[in-house]
Design a protein around this motif. Structure first.
Motif, short mmCIF file in Angstrom:
data_model
loop_
_atom_site.label_atom_id
_atom_site.label_comp_id
_atom_site.label_asym_id
_atom_site.label_seq_id
_atom_site.Cartn_x
_atom_site.Cartn_y
_atom_site.Cartn_z
N THR A 40 62.21 26.52 32.31
CA THR A 40 61.82 25.12 32.49
C THR A 40 62.71 24.44 33.53
OG1 THR A 40 63.28 24.33 30.72
CG2 THR A 40 61.03 24.95 30.11
N SER A 242 57.25 22.56 29.98
CA SER A 242 57.86 22.28 28.68
C SER A 242 58.30 23.59 28.04
CB SER A 242 56.88 21.56 27.75
OG SER A 242 55.83 22.44 27.36
N SER A 243 59.26 23.48 27.14
CA SER A 243 59.71 24.66 26.41
C SER A 243 58.62 25.18 25.48
CB SER A 243 60.98 24.33 25.61
OG SER A 243 60.74 23.26 24.71
N THR A 244 57.76 24.28 24.98
CA THR A 244 56.66 24.69 24.11
C THR A 244 55.68 25.60 24.86
OG1 THR A 244 56.82 22.65 22.82
CG2 THR A 244 54.76 23.87 22.67
N SER A 263 64.13 24.77 23.23
CA SER A 263 64.45 23.65 22.35
C SER A 263 65.26 24.17 21.16
CB SER A 263 63.18 22.99 21.84
OG SER A 263 62.50 23.85 20.93
N THR A 378 64.85 12.67 31.85
CA THR A 378 63.87 13.09 30.84
C THR A 378 63.43 14.54 30.98
OG1 THR A 378 62.07 12.31 32.28
CG2 THR A 378 62.96 10.75 30.65
N ASP A 379 63.67 15.17 32.15
CA ASP A 379 63.03 16.45 32.41
C ASP A 379 63.95 17.51 33.00
OD1 ASP A 379 63.39 15.17 34.83
OD2 ASP A 379 61.44 15.74 35.65
N PRO A 383 64.41 19.43 26.18
CA PRO A 383 63.67 18.44 25.40
C PRO A 383 64.51 17.65 24.41
CG PRO A 383 63.23 20.66 24.59
CD PRO A 383 64.02 20.82 25.85
#
Length: 534
Positions: A40, A242-244, A263, A378-379, A383
């Motif tokens: 990420t 995203s990590s998801t 995360s 934020t990025d 997360p």
């Protein structure tokens, strides 16, 4: 095989939305025979930062991890840490007793990926260019002790230093000292976009969309000569939003390994799940998180306000509630595992105390509650950053001494605003340029510092940093290093919060995953291979 957790021992920062073929031939971006790795750690080109992969500009972990695969340096830090070893060089060393003259001899037959010979004049061009351009990222400051670069013939380079610098071999292992071809890089301007040309272990093909790199395919450089054993022909680094999404791709088999940033919830799940063939590899890391203070900003210009923040925050609560096993409280800018570390903030403030913080503010005649805004990205750091800042906000507001707002912003605008001094308090992370205590202090406290801090302590800059760099035995430098940490705890231009571990998750058909990310968060993609681990 069942999932297992390996715990390794501690060791010593502009193109159209099309496929951009960058830096040499070979290696399509199809990922057919490539080992695919997820991250990420995204980065982009922007008006403020148009040259993210120019060694004279790049000063962030994500672009450095591309440059370390593609651009060769004279020295390199071994997998397990320790003193740097020759890489593009055959040999290097100080040739005087005062650590002010450093000579290197290049390997014979060294070539760039396009087949051009690498010569001593190319090394001089690369170093002189970084110092001439003085990019606003501040990365050139790593080379600030260089006075002149001399060449003798095609293979000998001699660095004459302005002052003693025992850490200089480490600095020659960083991407700003990467050797580049004068045919590909203008000496008077940065190279915009995502092209890279060097003599490192791989060439690069990058896929870029909306000025952001989304895929990097590294193909083995047939001309590479150095100390690294390249165990694969191709690695694809795939960038996720995203990590998801990254975790889902690993579960589905779309990628074979994922690295930072996972995360805390993903890490915990992988630690406890025994039913998959995915291994979680844990390694003590040298990554830190800290709060920076613009000491000229009206809200934190008074030292007592900064000291009161340091007195109130509860690092243990932040770690336990947000990061779990992924982090440890940190009471100095220098990580606990490095020589010279001192728990200076604990020594100065002890356990969190609202009463002590109130006394500090009262003595300085500061009216409470003090209105503050904490800024974070934020990025960029994973997360959990928002959760961390929400908890920091709660801790400070619950004291009754502060009235705190928090504001998040994307890294592409956050970093330029921070450098321009637009934030009073801001959250940042640091991955070391090299594993030495000097690199957790000088980059923030010396002239031309990386966060453009107005804080200037004469004793630190004129006496303590130079003293520490005169010591070839880094244990002997501890006294100066510890004195710097004490001053920082008293003045609070910086406030360390936590030190993190490193994690890699890999499927069972990948070997070398335990060596693919070192404690400094450096990707070592050359270590990966295909085959079932035992």
């Amino acid at each position: 095989m069942n999932r297992k957790t390996l715990v390794l021992p501690a060791v010593m920062g502009l193109l159209a939305p099309v496929l951009a073929a960058c830096g040499g031939s070979g290696g399509g971006a199809q990922g057919d025979d490539a080992i695919v790795v997820g991250t990420t750690d995204r980065f982009a080109a922007s008006k403020e930062a148009p040259a993210p992969l120019d060694p004279a500009y790049a000063y962030d972990n994500a672009p450095w991890n591309v440059l370390r695969q593609t651009v060769q340096t004279l020295m390199a830090t071994p997998d397990g840490g320790g003193d740097p070893e020759p890489e593009a060089a055959q040999k290097c060393g100080f040739t005087d007793t005062g650590s002010e003259r450093y000579a290197c001899t290049l390997r014979e037959g060294l070539k760039f990926a396009n087949g051009d010979p690498v010569t001593a004049s190319d090394v001089k061009f690369s170093i002189d260019r970084a110092l001439r351009l003085k990019a606003d990222s501040g990365v050139f400051a790593l080379l600030s002790t260089i006075d002149t670069v001399e060449t003798r013939g095609d293979r000998e380079v001699i660095f004459h230093l302005k002052t003693a610098d025992a850490t200089f071999p480490f600095k020659l292992s960083t991407p700003v000292a990467g050797i580049i071809n004068p045919d590909d890089y203008d000496k008077n301007r940065l190279r915009d976009g995502f092209s890279v040309d060097g003599s490192g272990p791989y060439t690069l093909d990058a896929t870029v969309k909306n000025d952001e790199i989304v895929k990097a395919v590294f193909t083995k450089n047939p001309h590479y000569k150095g100390q690294l054993d390249v165990r694969n022909d191709k690695v694809e680094l795939r960038y996720f939003g995203s990590s998801t999404a990254m975790g889902t791709a690993l579960q589905k088999g779309d990628i074979s390994m994922m690295t930072r940033t996972m995360s805390p919830q993903q890490i915990k799940k992988l630690q406890n799940d025994k039913s998959t063939d995915i291994s979680l590899i844990e390694q003590p890391g040298l990554e830190i998180r800290y709060l920076g203070f613009n000491t000229n900003a009206p809200q934190v210009k008074t030292k007592a306000v900064r000291q009161a923040v340091a007195q109130v925050i509860n690092r243990g609560e932040i770690v336990s509630k947000v990061y779990g096993t992924g982090a440890d409280p940190l009471y100095s800018m220098v990580p606990a595992s490095l020589t010279g570390h001192s728990n200076s903030f604990f020594n100065e403030y002890g356990n969190p105390s609202t009463d002590k913080a109130a006394a500090l503010l009262a003595k300085a005649n500061v009216t409470t509650p003090v209105k503050l805004t904490l800024h974070y990205t934020t990025d960029h750091y994973g997360p959990a950053t928002k959760d961390e800042f929400e908890l920091l906000q709660k801790q400070l507001n619950d004291s009754g001494l502060f009235d705190v707002d928090i504001k998040g912003e994307k890294w592409t605008t956050y970093r330029p605003k921070e450098q321009k001094g637009e934030y009073g308090i801001f959250g940042m992370g640091w991955f070391p340029d090299f594993p030495d205590a000097d690199n957790y202090l000088a980059p923030f406290l010396d002239k031309n510092n990386t966060i453009n801090s107005p804080y200037a302590n004469k004793e630190i800059r004129d006496d303590l940093i130079p003293q520490s760099r005169r010591e070839a035995d880094r244990l002997s430098a501890s006294k100066s290093i510890e004195e710097i940490q004490t001053i920082v705890a008293q003045d609070v231009p910086l406030l360390p919060v936590w030190q993190g571990n490193q994690y890699v998750a890999a499927r069972s058909d990948i070997t070398g995953a335990e060596r693919a990310l070192n404690s400094s968060a450096t990707l070592q993609l050359w270590e990966l291979g295909q085959g079932v681990r035992s």
